[in-house]
Design a protein around this motif. Sequence first.
Motif, PDB file in Angstrom:
ATOM      1  N   ARG A  39       0.837  -1.199   0.000  1.00 13.30           N
ATOM      2  CA  ARG A  39       0.000   0.000   0.000  1.00 13.30           C
ATOM      3  C   ARG A  39       0.870   1.246   0.000  1.00 13.30           C
ATOM      4  O   ARG A  39       0.604   2.204  -0.731  1.00 13.30           O
ATOM      5  CB  ARG A  39      -0.923  -0.033   1.213  1.00 13.30           C
ATOM      6  N   GLN A  40       1.939   1.241   0.793  1.00 15.51           N
ATOM      7  CA  GLN A  40       2.839   2.391   0.851  1.00 15.51           C
ATOM      8  C   GLN A  40       3.538   2.602  -0.486  1.00 15.51           C
ATOM      9  O   GLN A  40       3.668   3.731  -0.952  1.00 15.51           O
ATOM     10  CB  GLN A  40       3.869   2.204   1.977  1.00 15.51           C
ATOM     11  N   ASN A  43       1.012   4.116  -2.876  1.00 11.50           N
ATOM     12  CA  ASN A  43       0.786   5.523  -2.563  1.00 11.50           C
ATOM     13  C   ASN A  43       1.944   6.388  -3.029  1.00 11.50           C
ATOM     14  O   ASN A  43       1.735   7.475  -3.579  1.00 11.50           O
ATOM     15  CB  ASN A  43       0.555   5.711  -1.066  1.00 11.50           C
ATOM     16  N   ASP A  44       3.167   5.927  -2.817  1.00 12.26           N
ATOM     17  CA  ASP A  44       4.345   6.675  -3.257  1.00 12.26           C
ATOM     18  C   ASP A  44       4.360   6.821  -4.773  1.00 12.26           C
ATOM     19  O   ASP A  44       4.641   7.895  -5.304  1.00 12.26           O
ATOM     20  CB  ASP A  44       5.627   5.994  -2.778  1.00 12.26           C
ATOM     21  N   ARG A  47       1.591   9.260  -5.801  1.00 16.09           N
ATOM     22  CA  ARG A  47       1.942  10.620  -5.404  1.00 16.09           C
ATOM     23  C   ARG A  47       2.977  11.202  -6.365  1.00 16.09           C
ATOM     24  O   ARG A  47       2.855  12.343  -6.814  1.00 16.09           O
ATOM     25  CB  ARG A  47       2.486  10.631  -3.975  1.00 16.09           C
TER      26      ARG A  47
END
Length: 63
Positions: A39-40, A43-44, A47
């Motif tokens: 998930r991280q 997201n990165d 973004r």
Amino acid sequence: MAKLTKTSVFKAQTPNAETPLDKTTRIVRKMVEEEAEQRQAKNDRLRNARLEREANTPTKPSR
């Protein structure tokens, strides 16, 4: 007072066998950690794509 000897003070701790509950907990925690990492990373990636798109988009002049 009891007589302290090398063998009575420093007893080796035998590891307890892993119970089925411990095994389940270990596996679930590993799964949750892996999902959080995925998930991280997502997201990165999103973004960075958004920031790049905003940087390349010309701004409209205000009237």
